[in-house]
Structures are given as C-alpha cells and as structure tokens.
Scaffold this motif. Structure first.
Motif, PDB file in Angstrom:
ATOM      1  N   ILE A   9      36.051 -12.239 -73.324  1.00  0.00           N
ATOM      2  CA  ILE A   9      36.982 -13.295 -72.912  1.00  0.00           C
ATOM      3  C   ILE A   9      38.405 -12.744 -72.869  1.00  0.00           C
ATOM      4  N   PHE A  10      38.821 -12.073 -73.948  1.00  0.00           N
ATOM      5  CA  PHE A  10      40.161 -11.475 -73.984  1.00  0.00           C
ATOM      6  C   PHE A  10      40.363 -10.517 -72.812  1.00  0.00           C
ATOM      7  N   ASP A  11      39.384  -9.645 -72.581  1.00  0.00           N
ATOM      8  CA  ASP A  11      39.495  -8.673 -71.494  1.00  0.00           C
ATOM      9  C   ASP A  11      39.653  -9.368 -70.147  1.00  0.00           C
ATOM     10  N   PHE A  12      38.887 -10.429 -69.919  1.00  0.00           N
ATOM     11  CA  PHE A  12      38.983 -11.171 -68.659  1.00  0.00           C
ATOM     12  C   PHE A  12      40.368 -11.795 -68.508  1.00  0.00           C
ATOM     13  N   ILE A  13      40.864 -12.417 -69.549  1.00  0.00           N
ATOM     14  CA  ILE A  13      42.174 -13.074 -69.487  1.00  0.00           C
ATOM     15  C   ILE A  13      43.287 -12.054 -69.257  1.00  0.00           C
ATOM     16  N   VAL A  14      43.250 -10.956 -69.990  1.00  0.00           N
ATOM     17  CA  VAL A  14      44.279  -9.920 -69.822  1.00  0.00           C
ATOM     18  C   VAL A  14      44.245  -9.359 -68.407  1.00  0.00           C
ATOM     19  N   GLU A  15      43.075  -9.070 -67.918  1.00  0.00           N
ATOM     20  CA  GLU A  15      42.946  -8.464 -66.583  1.00  0.00           C
ATOM     21  C   GLU A  15      43.325  -9.436 -65.461  1.00  0.00           C
ATOM     22  N   ASN A  16      42.885 -10.681 -65.558  1.00  0.00           N
ATOM     23  CA  ASN A  16      43.027 -11.617 -64.442  1.00  0.00           C
ATOM     24  C   ASN A  16      44.258 -12.512 -64.499  1.00  0.00           C
ATOM     25  N   PHE A  17      44.758 -12.792 -65.693  1.00  0.00           N
ATOM     26  CA  PHE A  17      45.880 -13.714 -65.796  1.00  0.00           C
ATOM     27  C   PHE A  17      47.149 -13.060 -66.331  1.00  0.00           C
ATOM     28  N   LEU A  18      46.987 -12.018 -67.116  1.00  0.00           N
ATOM     29  CA  LEU A  18      48.154 -11.313 -67.654  1.00  0.00           C
ATOM     30  C   LEU A  18      48.377  -9.985 -66.927  1.00  0.00           C
ATOM     31  N   PHE A  19      47.533  -9.716 -65.933  1.00  0.00           N
ATOM     32  CA  PHE A  19      47.671  -8.533 -65.072  1.00  0.00           C
ATOM     33  C   PHE A  19      47.785  -7.246 -65.876  1.00  0.00           C
ATOM     34  N   GLY A  20      46.921  -7.138 -66.895  1.00  0.00           N
ATOM     35  CA  GLY A  20      46.848  -5.933 -67.694  1.00  0.00           C
ATOM     36  C   GLY A  20      47.873  -5.826 -68.803  1.00  0.00           C
ATOM     37  N   ASP A  21      48.706  -6.853 -68.982  1.00  0.00           N
ATOM     38  CA  ASP A  21      49.752  -6.829 -70.015  1.00  0.00           C
ATOM     39  C   ASP A  21      49.130  -7.032 -71.399  1.00  0.00           C
ATOM     40  N   THR A  22      48.826  -5.939 -72.064  1.00  0.00           N
ATOM     41  CA  THR A  22      48.205  -6.024 -73.381  1.00  0.00           C
ATOM     42  C   THR A  22      49.225  -6.299 -74.485  1.00  0.00           C
ATOM     43  N   GLU A  23      50.504  -6.334 -74.135  1.00  0.00           N
ATOM     44  CA  GLU A  23      51.564  -6.596 -75.110  1.00  0.00           C
ATOM     45  C   GLU A  23      51.817  -8.100 -75.290  1.00  0.00           C
ATOM     46  N   HIS A  24      51.193  -8.935 -74.467  1.00  0.00           N
ATOM     47  CA  HIS A  24      51.374 -10.384 -74.548  1.00  0.00           C
ATOM     48  C   HIS A  24      50.898 -10.866 -75.911  1.00  0.00           C
ATOM     49  N   ASP A  25      51.644 -11.773 -76.523  1.00  0.00           N
ATOM     50  CA  ASP A  25      51.333 -12.284 -77.857  1.00  0.00           C
ATOM     51  C   ASP A  25      50.257 -13.368 -77.775  1.00  0.00           C
ATOM     52  N   LEU A  26      49.030 -12.960 -77.496  1.00  0.00           N
ATOM     53  CA  LEU A  26      47.922 -13.891 -77.334  1.00  0.00           C
ATOM     54  C   LEU A  26      46.983 -13.770 -78.526  1.00  0.00           C
ATOM     55  N   THR A  27      46.858 -14.860 -79.269  1.00  0.00           N
ATOM     56  CA  THR A  27      45.930 -14.905 -80.400  1.00  0.00           C
ATOM     57  C   THR A  27      44.715 -15.723 -79.976  1.00  0.00           C
ATOM     58  N   PRO A  28      43.644 -15.670 -80.737  1.00  0.00           N
ATOM     59  CA  PRO A  28      42.468 -16.470 -80.383  1.00  0.00           C
ATOM     60  C   PRO A  28      42.759 -17.974 -80.316  1.00  0.00           C
ATOM     61  N   GLU A  29      43.747 -18.437 -81.083  1.00  0.00           N
ATOM     62  CA  GLU A  29      44.056 -19.866 -81.118  1.00  0.00           C
ATOM     63  C   GLU A  29      45.176 -20.272 -80.161  1.00  0.00           C
ATOM     64  N   SER A  30      45.805 -19.321 -79.492  1.00  0.00           N
ATOM     65  CA  SER A  30      46.907 -19.641 -78.569  1.00  0.00           C
ATOM     66  C   SER A  30      46.425 -20.515 -77.426  1.00  0.00           C
ATOM     67  N   SER A  31      47.190 -21.554 -77.113  1.00  0.00           N
ATOM     68  CA  SER A  31      46.868 -22.413 -75.984  1.00  0.00           C
ATOM     69  C   SER A  31      47.147 -21.659 -74.687  1.00  0.00           C
ATOM     70  N   LEU A  32      46.117 -21.516 -73.880  1.00  0.00           N
ATOM     71  CA  LEU A  32      46.279 -20.811 -72.607  1.00  0.00           C
ATOM     72  C   LEU A  32      47.083 -21.640 -71.611  1.00  0.00           C
ATOM     73  N   ILE A  33      46.979 -22.946 -71.709  1.00  0.00           N
ATOM     74  CA  ILE A  33      47.696 -23.835 -70.782  1.00  0.00           C
ATOM     75  C   ILE A  33      49.154 -23.979 -71.204  1.00  0.00           C
ATOM     76  N   GLU A  34      49.394 -24.301 -72.476  1.00  0.00           N
ATOM     77  CA  GLU A  34      50.773 -24.492 -72.959  1.00  0.00           C
ATOM     78  C   GLU A  34      51.604 -23.212 -72.872  1.00  0.00           C
ATOM     79  N   ASN A  35      50.966 -22.062 -72.980  1.00  0.00           N
ATOM     80  CA  ASN A  35      51.665 -20.779 -72.897  1.00  0.00           C
ATOM     81  C   ASN A  35      51.706 -20.237 -71.469  1.00  0.00           C
ATOM     82  N   ASP A  36      51.351 -21.084 -70.513  1.00  0.00           N
ATOM     83  CA  ASP A  36      51.390 -20.724 -69.088  1.00  0.00           C
ATOM     84  C   ASP A  36      50.596 -19.474 -68.755  1.00  0.00           C
TER      85      ASP A  36
END
Length: 89
Positions: A9-36
């Motif tokens: 799931i993390f790999d898919f989100i980083v690749e498709n929505f964060l465009f490979g930005d592995t530095e984004h502060d994304l935790t398992p509990e982070s809201s994907l919608i509220e954090n745009d």
C-alpha cells in the motif's frame, strides 16, 4: 503477511500519488484525504489497485473514509475482505 500488505500500500501511494517522494511525512494513520495525498480520482485509482493487487472485490458501499482514508484503514479493510472471501469459499 501484514507487513507485506502495508508495504504494498505504501509503495503504491508513494509511486502514484507522491511521485516517488519518500521524504513525505506519511504515517500509517495519516489521513490521505486531509493531507491532500489523494482526491476523488485518486480514491478510484486506489480501489482499482486494491481489486487488482489483492484480488478482492470492492463494493460501492465499501468506498468510504473509514476503509480508505489511511494506510492503516486500507490494510484493515483488505484483511477483512480477505477473511470474508475465505469464509465464503
């Protein structure tokens, strides 16, 4: 298996929505919608990924924030659907 689901799931989100930005502060509990991280179109892409990658069916009634708004929620949703599928078999 749980780590594998979360990593996929993390790999898919980083690749498709964060465009490979592995530095984004994304935790398992982070809201994907509220954090745009994802928008309504992104939710549809996420559903397609879940259905294809995990071979489960996502019903329209399943497409709610409780199931899809964080990596942890997505992981729990996938696990529930897998258990339901095994029980039905």
């Amino acid at each position: 298996m749980s780590v594998d689901i979360r990593k996929r799931i993390f790999d898919f989100i980083v690749e498709n929505f964060l465009f490979g930005d592995t530095e984004h502060d994304l935790t398992p509990e982070s809201s994907l919608i509220e954090n745009d991280v994802i928008d309504s179109t992104g939710v549809l892409e996420l559903v397609a990924f879940i259905e294809e990658d995990f071979e489960i069916s996502v019903d329209d009634s399943d497409i709610v924030p409780d199931n899809l708004d964080s990596v942890a929620a997505i992981e729990a949703f996938i696990k529930r659907k897998q258990v339901d599928a095994q029980s039905a078999a």
